[in-house]
Design a protein around this motif. Structure first.
Motif, PDB file in Angstrom:
ATOM      1  N   SER A  46       0.821  -1.208   0.000  1.00  0.00           N
ATOM      2  CA  SER A  46       0.000   0.000   0.000  1.00  0.00           C
ATOM      3  C   SER A  46       0.857   1.259   0.000  1.00  0.00           C
ATOM      4  N   ASN A  50       2.938   1.276  -3.560  1.00  0.00           N
ATOM      5  CA  ASN A  50       1.999   1.591  -4.634  1.00  0.00           C
ATOM      6  C   ASN A  50       1.448   3.003  -4.499  1.00  0.00           C
ATOM      7  N   GLY A  51       1.348   3.473  -3.266  1.00  0.00           N
ATOM      8  CA  GLY A  51       0.854   4.823  -3.036  1.00  0.00           C
ATOM      9  C   GLY A  51       1.747   5.904  -3.607  1.00  0.00           C
ATOM     10  N   ALA A  56       2.678   6.085  -6.510  1.00  0.00           N
ATOM     11  CA  ALA A  56       2.193   6.393  -7.862  1.00  0.00           C
ATOM     12  C   ALA A  56       1.274   7.609  -7.868  1.00  0.00           C
ATOM     13  N   ARG A  57       0.597   7.854  -6.769  1.00  0.00           N
ATOM     14  CA  ARG A  57      -0.329   8.988  -6.719  1.00  0.00           C
ATOM     15  C   ARG A  57       0.401  10.332  -6.744  1.00  0.00           C
ATOM     16  N   SER A  79       1.518  11.079 -14.467  1.00  0.00           N
ATOM     17  CA  SER A  79       0.989   9.870 -15.111  1.00  0.00           C
ATOM     18  C   SER A  79       1.971   9.286 -16.120  1.00  0.00           C
ATOM     19  N   ASP A 111       4.417   7.171 -14.224  1.00  0.00           N
ATOM     20  CA  ASP A 111       3.767   5.909 -13.850  1.00  0.00           C
ATOM     21  C   ASP A 111       3.709   4.951 -15.034  1.00  0.00           C
ATOM     22  N   SER A 149       5.597   1.395 -15.291  1.00  0.00           N
ATOM     23  CA  SER A 149       4.782   0.216 -15.545  1.00  0.00           C
ATOM     24  C   SER A 149       5.327  -0.572 -16.739  1.00  0.00           C
ATOM     25  N   ASP A 208      -3.753   1.527  -6.748  1.00  0.00           N
ATOM     26  CA  ASP A 208      -3.712   2.092  -8.098  1.00  0.00           C
ATOM     27  C   ASP A 208      -3.060   1.063  -9.005  1.00  0.00           C
ATOM     28  N   LEU A 228      -1.487  -0.221 -12.032  1.00  0.00           N
ATOM     29  CA  LEU A 228      -0.856   0.525 -13.115  1.00  0.00           C
ATOM     30  C   LEU A 228      -0.830  -0.231 -14.429  1.00  0.00           C
TER      31      LEU A 228
END
Length: 240
Positions: free
Chosen positions: A18, A21-22, A24-25, A29, A32, A36, A106, A108
């Motif tokens: 969590s 991955n958080g 990425a916020r 974009s 990200d 990915s 999120d 990706l």
């Protein structure tokens, strides 16, 4: 059939996923999307590129047939490790993070909701890295760094838990090291045989002779009976 429990909110695995991955916020974009792509395709392809570079270097070594056999095993070991991971996934049947915690990550990339343990990407990149490290320290360490980065990316993308990655690293390492003696016992005679035939360029780099006319194998010395080191190597024999 073994099933790992779904990680609750207080588990270390879920906490790490969590938080990672958080990140990425807080990234654009485009970043990200790039990360990915690297996690899904880019890093494994870079691992294969390092494998190719290790092969080119192995062809120029005095023990070229042995070194090339080691590089060949690195590639084969990665495939073997992936095959071994098939029954592991079938037995464990661990839900992926985005399946166990729907809507809380999120995601990706579009990914199948298949078994999470162990990570194929981590297994592949680590198997290549360990195999290359046995032949060439420089490229092997770079491949190790790529494998570590790949593990981070799989968690960052929300498709694996950290223990999935660790399990993949362990499987890739074990498959490469434990099967190496058997594999090298077969591959070293094969590469020596290739070095004496029309496929010699696969094993031996060619270099210009002193006269500038024609070419001679850069590692032909390994086939001379007065030069030892043509048998099955130890790990120290392979590393350069």
């Amino acid at each position: 059939m073994t099933a790992l429990p779904i990680e609750g909110d207080g588990s270390i695995d879920w906490t790490v996923v969590s938080h990672v991955n958080g990140l990425a916020r807080h990234l654009p974009s485009g970043v990200d999307s790039l990360l990915s792509f690297l996690g899904e395709y880019g890093v494994p392809l870079l691992s294969v590129l390092l494998l190719a570079l290790a092969w080119l270097g192995a062809r120029r070594r005095p023990d070229a047939p042995v070194a090339v056999a080691g590089v060949l095993w690195a590639g084969i070991a990665a495939g073997v490790a992936l095959v071994l991971n098939v029954p592991v996934r079938a037995m464990v049947q661990r839900p992926r993070p985005f399946v166990a915690h729907p809507g809380r990550l999120d995601l990706l990339t579009n990914h199948q909701a298949n078994g999470s343990f162990a990570s194929d990407h981590a297994t592949f990149t680590m198997a290549v890295a360990v195999g290359v490290l046995l032949v060439n320290r420089k490229y092997g360490l770079l491949a190790m760094a790529l494998a570590g980065f790949e593990g981070f990316l799989r968690v960052f993308m929300g498709v694996h838990y950290p223990t999935d990655v660790i399990g993949g690293f362990a499987l890739g390492t074990a498959a490469t090291l434990l099967l190496a003696p058997i594999a090298m016992a077969v591959l070293v005679p094969l590469t020596h045989s290739l070095a004496r035939g029309s496929l010699a360029p696969i094993v031996l780099a060619q270099r210009r002779g002193r006269s500038g006319r024609g070419a001679v194998p850069a590692a032909a010395v390994t086939d001379h009976p007065d030069h030892p080191g043509t048998g099955t190597p130890t790990r120290g024999d392979l590393a350069a």
